[in-house]
Design an enzyme around this catalytic site. Sequence first.
Site, PDB file in Angstrom:
ATOM      1  N   HIS A 238       1.159  -1.598   0.085  1.00 28.90           N
ATOM      2  CA  HIS A 238      -0.351   0.162  -0.156  1.00 28.90           C
ATOM      3  C   HIS A 238       0.956   1.347  -0.051  1.00 28.90           C
ATOM      4  O   HIS A 238       2.494   1.068   0.761  1.00 28.90           O
ATOM      5  CB  HIS A 238      -1.252  -0.246   1.590  1.00 28.90           C
ATOM      6  CG  HIS A 238      -0.284  -0.780   2.770  1.00 28.90           C
ATOM      7  ND1 HIS A 238      -0.077  -1.362   3.060  1.00 28.90           N
ATOM      8  CD2 HIS A 238       0.251   0.788   3.072  1.00 28.90           C
ATOM      9  CE1 HIS A 238       0.525  -1.479   4.165  1.00 28.90           C
ATOM     10  NE2 HIS A 238       0.298   0.516   4.325  1.00 28.90           N
TER      11      HIS A 238
ATOM     12  N   HIS B 193       1.094   5.370   1.230  1.00 27.41           N
ATOM     13  CA  HIS B 193      -0.140   6.176   1.782  1.00 27.41           C
ATOM     14  C   HIS B 193       0.559   7.544   0.818  1.00 27.41           C
ATOM     15  O   HIS B 193       1.229   8.010   0.788  1.00 27.41           O
ATOM     16  CB  HIS B 193       0.863   7.236   3.276  1.00 27.41           C
ATOM     17  CG  HIS B 193       1.403   5.541   4.093  1.00 27.41           C
ATOM     18  ND1 HIS B 193       0.198   5.646   5.181  1.00 27.41           N
ATOM     19  CD2 HIS B 193       1.673   4.349   4.463  1.00 27.41           C
ATOM     20  CE1 HIS B 193       0.285   4.469   5.711  1.00 27.41           C
ATOM     21  NE2 HIS B 193       1.112   3.874   5.814  1.00 27.41           N
TER      22      HIS B 193
HETATM   23  P1  AMP Z   1       1.878   0.978   6.896  1.00 28.37           P
HETATM   24  O1  AMP Z   1       2.655   0.905   8.778  1.00 28.37           O
HETATM   25  O2  AMP Z   1       2.425   1.198   6.358  1.00 28.37           O
HETATM   26  O3  AMP Z   1       1.653  -0.505   7.505  1.00 28.37           O
HETATM   27  O4  AMP Z   1       0.290   1.419   7.456  1.00 28.37           O
HETATM   28  C1  AMP Z   1      -1.032   0.573   7.471  1.00 28.37           C
HETATM   29  C2  AMP Z   1      -1.802   1.043   7.833  1.00 28.37           C
HETATM   30  O5  AMP Z   1      -2.975   0.932   7.657  1.00 28.37           O
HETATM   31  C3  AMP Z   1      -1.916   2.523   9.284  1.00 28.37           C
HETATM   32  O6  AMP Z   1      -1.755   3.854   8.732  1.00 28.37           O
HETATM   33  C4  AMP Z   1      -3.517   1.979   9.410  1.00 28.37           C
HETATM   34  O7  AMP Z   1      -3.758   3.165   9.967  1.00 28.37           O
HETATM   35  C5  AMP Z   1      -3.843   1.806   8.741  1.00 28.37           C
HETATM   36  N1  AMP Z   1      -5.188   0.900   8.712  1.00 28.37           N
HETATM   37  C6  AMP Z   1      -5.198  -0.360   9.646  1.00 28.37           C
HETATM   38  N2  AMP Z   1      -6.093  -1.070   9.507  1.00 28.37           N
HETATM   39  C7  AMP Z   1      -7.192  -0.133   8.926  1.00 28.37           C
HETATM   40  C8  AMP Z   1      -8.856   0.014   8.381  1.00 28.37           C
HETATM   41  N3  AMP Z   1      -9.401  -1.436   8.672  1.00 28.37           N
HETATM   42  N4  AMP Z   1      -8.897   0.778   7.602  1.00 28.37           N
HETATM   43  C9  AMP Z   1      -8.550   2.051   7.403  1.00 28.37           C
HETATM   44  N5  AMP Z   1      -7.123   1.603   7.232  1.00 28.37           N
HETATM   45  C10 AMP Z   1      -6.742   1.227   8.063  1.00 28.37           C
END
Ligand code: AMP
Length: 133
Positions: free
Chosen positions: A98, A100
């Site tokens: 993903h 950001h």
């Molecule tokens: P990373 O640390 O790059 O893996 O980022 C994962 C991101 O996913 C974090 O910023 C979380 O806030 C986001 N996240 C986790 N669960 C959900 C969800 N159910 N819906 C939207 N975002 C999420």
Amino acid sequence: MATVFEKIIAGEIPSVKLWEDSECIAILDISPVNKGHALVISKKCYPTFTDAPLETLSHMMAIARRIDAKQREVLGADGTNIMINNSPASGQEVPHLHIHVIPRYSGDGKTPVFSKEAYSGDEAKEYGEKLHL
Ligand code: AMP
């Protein structure tokens, strides 16, 4: 076990969707750095950036760029952070590719702070030789 993003893609977990096509979706991050913080998520579960094909990354970047433009236009963002955490050591929490896209405002104080190192002697040259492509 399916990642939270696979569950979102399957419609098992709700999300606020900004975009969907055959390669990826874009949703709002549930815990935004600033409101409007978006995630561009590959439909296929590549655990990391390193595992994903270039075509997928390229397509997802094109969507990230559209979100950047929208955040500037609609939210009045002064800038954005376009970020990929790549593997747990870098802070990646969800093992599913993903990007950001974080809207940023002058003086919002949200800049992540990395502690920095210094090269000594010929180290920079040595690293340059090791990493030269
Ligand atoms: P990373 O640390 O790059 O893996 O980022 C994962 C991101 O996913 C974090 O910023 C979380 O806030 C986001 N996240 C986790 N669960 C959900 C969800 N159910 N819906 C939207 N975002 C999420």
